[in-house]
Design a protein around this motif. Structure first.
Motif, short mmCIF file in Angstrom:
data_model
loop_
_atom_site.label_atom_id
_atom_site.label_comp_id
_atom_site.label_asym_id
_atom_site.label_seq_id
_atom_site.Cartn_x
_atom_site.Cartn_y
_atom_site.Cartn_z
N LYS A 180 0.85 -1.18 0.00
CA LYS A 180 0.00 0.00 0.00
C LYS A 180 0.89 1.24 0.00
N TYR A 181 0.35 2.36 -0.50
CA TYR A 181 1.09 3.61 -0.46
C TYR A 181 1.04 4.20 0.94
N VAL A 182 2.17 4.74 1.38
CA VAL A 182 2.22 5.35 2.70
C VAL A 182 2.73 6.79 2.69
N VAL A 183 3.32 7.25 1.57
CA VAL A 183 3.91 8.58 1.56
C VAL A 183 3.85 9.20 0.18
N ARG A 184 3.73 10.52 0.15
CA ARG A 184 3.87 11.31 -1.07
C ARG A 184 5.09 12.21 -0.88
N MET A 185 6.00 12.19 -1.86
CA MET A 185 7.25 12.93 -1.75
C MET A 185 7.36 13.93 -2.88
N ARG A 186 7.75 15.15 -2.55
CA ARG A 186 7.98 16.15 -3.59
C ARG A 186 9.28 15.85 -4.33
N MET A 187 9.24 15.87 -5.63
CA MET A 187 10.47 15.78 -6.41
C MET A 187 11.32 17.02 -6.14
N GLY A 188 12.64 16.82 -6.08
CA GLY A 188 13.53 17.94 -5.82
C GLY A 188 14.15 17.92 -4.45
N GLY A 189 13.88 16.84 -3.65
CA GLY A 189 14.50 16.70 -2.35
C GLY A 189 15.98 16.39 -2.48
N LEU A 190 16.63 16.14 -1.34
CA LEU A 190 18.08 15.97 -1.33
C LEU A 190 18.55 14.90 -2.29
N SER A 191 17.91 13.74 -2.27
CA SER A 191 18.38 12.63 -3.10
C SER A 191 17.84 12.67 -4.52
N THR A 192 16.80 13.49 -4.77
CA THR A 192 16.23 13.56 -6.12
C THR A 192 16.67 14.80 -6.87
N ASN A 193 17.37 15.71 -6.20
CA ASN A 193 17.84 16.92 -6.84
C ASN A 193 19.00 16.59 -7.78
N LEU A 194 18.89 17.03 -9.03
CA LEU A 194 19.89 16.69 -10.04
C LEU A 194 21.28 17.15 -9.65
N ARG A 195 21.36 18.25 -8.91
CA ARG A 195 22.67 18.77 -8.52
C ARG A 195 23.41 17.82 -7.57
N ASN A 196 22.67 16.94 -6.92
CA ASN A 196 23.29 16.05 -5.95
C ASN A 196 23.57 14.66 -6.52
N HIS A 197 23.22 14.43 -7.78
CA HIS A 197 23.37 13.08 -8.33
C HIS A 197 24.83 12.63 -8.35
N LYS A 198 25.74 13.53 -8.66
CA LYS A 198 27.15 13.16 -8.72
C LYS A 198 27.66 12.76 -7.34
N ALA A 199 27.30 13.55 -6.34
CA ALA A 199 27.71 13.23 -4.97
C ALA A 199 27.08 11.93 -4.50
N MET A 200 25.83 11.70 -4.89
CA MET A 200 25.15 10.47 -4.48
C MET A 200 25.80 9.26 -5.14
N TRP A 201 26.21 9.41 -6.42
CA TRP A 201 26.91 8.33 -7.10
C TRP A 201 28.15 7.93 -6.30
N LYS A 202 28.95 8.92 -5.91
CA LYS A 202 30.18 8.64 -5.18
C LYS A 202 29.90 7.95 -3.85
N GLU A 203 28.88 8.42 -3.14
CA GLU A 203 28.56 7.83 -1.84
C GLU A 203 28.05 6.41 -2.00
N ASP A 204 27.15 6.19 -2.96
CA ASP A 204 26.61 4.85 -3.17
C ASP A 204 27.73 3.87 -3.53
N VAL A 205 28.62 4.27 -4.42
CA VAL A 205 29.73 3.39 -4.82
C VAL A 205 30.60 3.07 -3.60
N LYS A 206 30.88 4.07 -2.80
CA LYS A 206 31.68 3.86 -1.59
C LYS A 206 30.98 2.90 -0.64
#
Length: 260
Positions: free
Chosen positions: A207-233
């Motif tokens: 079942k659905y439990v949450v609605r999330m606005r696009m553009g948060g910390l992990s969905t913001n395009l500016r943070n994708h590079k940093a997230m890639w590095k953290e996920d790989v690590k």
């Protein structure tokens, strides 16, 4: 069963009210709500003070006799430090996270979560979530269906959506909180530790439990590079083939954008 909901907040005066209102709208009575603010300067603290004052009125106490609201505002080093503070303040049996940009799917969310945890006896529950347009909340951008659990799927990059996860507090204290060295993807590390390393067996609530606005910390395009590095690590630290695991994690998300 008391459910603690934790919201981290920093300069979210435009959205924190929606998050708080959705907690207050729940038809589940035994709720502890904790907001950890990072010394906001945009008026968010005033919103928290207003909410705290409202929670102290006699009419509110009569209508919500078991509702507990706690909040602090002080400088921190990011979202995961704030969430860890909230966990240490928590007294609930089960802990969930609601980001300051998000809100519960409907008024029955927590009662449904509590019923499923009681029914299954699980220590970890995950469900479905929706990413919606920041300005047009009925416009669905991503449809995240958690799907059935399989430990092999984690090795292939699958993980549940963090904000659909409800975890027993004693499990979190036993297995450890969020690793604060990761600023964007510490939830990936925590989920890998719990579900893969420690082999906690979860239950899936379809079942659905949450609605999330696009553009948060992990969905913001500016943070994708940093997230890639953290996920790989993170994947490397857990003994995975890091780059393939990250690519497969991204591939799991493709169906979320497909219109049905």
């Amino acid at each position: 069963m008391k459910i603690t909901i934790i919201t981290s907040c920093y300069n979210r005066v435009e959205t924190i009210g929606d998050a708080m209102a959705s907690v207050l709208a729940q038809d589940y009575n035994d709720v502890e709500y904790i907001v950890v603010d990072g010394a906001s300067t945009d008026g968010s603290v005033d919103k928290l003070k207003e909410f705290a004052t409202h929670c102290q009125t006699e009419d509110f106490k009569k209508a919500h006799p078991h509702f507990i609201f706690k909040w602090i505002s002080e400088a921190d080093h990011g979202m995961y430090e704030a969430i860890n503070k909230g966990i240490r303040m928590a007294t609930g049996d089960v802990i969930g996270v609601l980001h300051s940009d998000d809100w519960f799917y409907d008024a029955h969310t927590l009662s449904t979560v509590a019923e499923e945890i009681k029914r299954t006896g699980c220590e970890f529950l995950y469900a479905n979530g929706l990413y919606v347009d920041a300005d047009h909340h009925e416009k669905i951008i991503r449809n995240w269906i958690g799907g059935s659990f399989g430990r092999w799927k984690i090795k292939m990059g699958w993980l549940p959506l963090h904000t659909t996860c409800y975890i027993r507090r004693d499990t979190m204290l036993r297995l450890g909180l969020y690793d604060e060295q990761y600023k964007i993807a510490s939830d990936t590390d925590l989920l890998l530790r719990y579900l893969y390393d420690e082999k906690v067996t979860p239950a899936y609530l379809n079942k659905y439990v949450v609605r999330m606005r696009m553009g948060g910390l992990s969905t913001n395009l500016r943070n994708h590079k940093a997230m890639w590095k953290e996920d790989v690590k993170i994947y490397r630290a857990h003994g995975f083939w890091a780059i393939p695991a990250k690519l497969m994690k991204m591939a799991w998300k493709i169906p979320q954008f497909i219109r049905r």
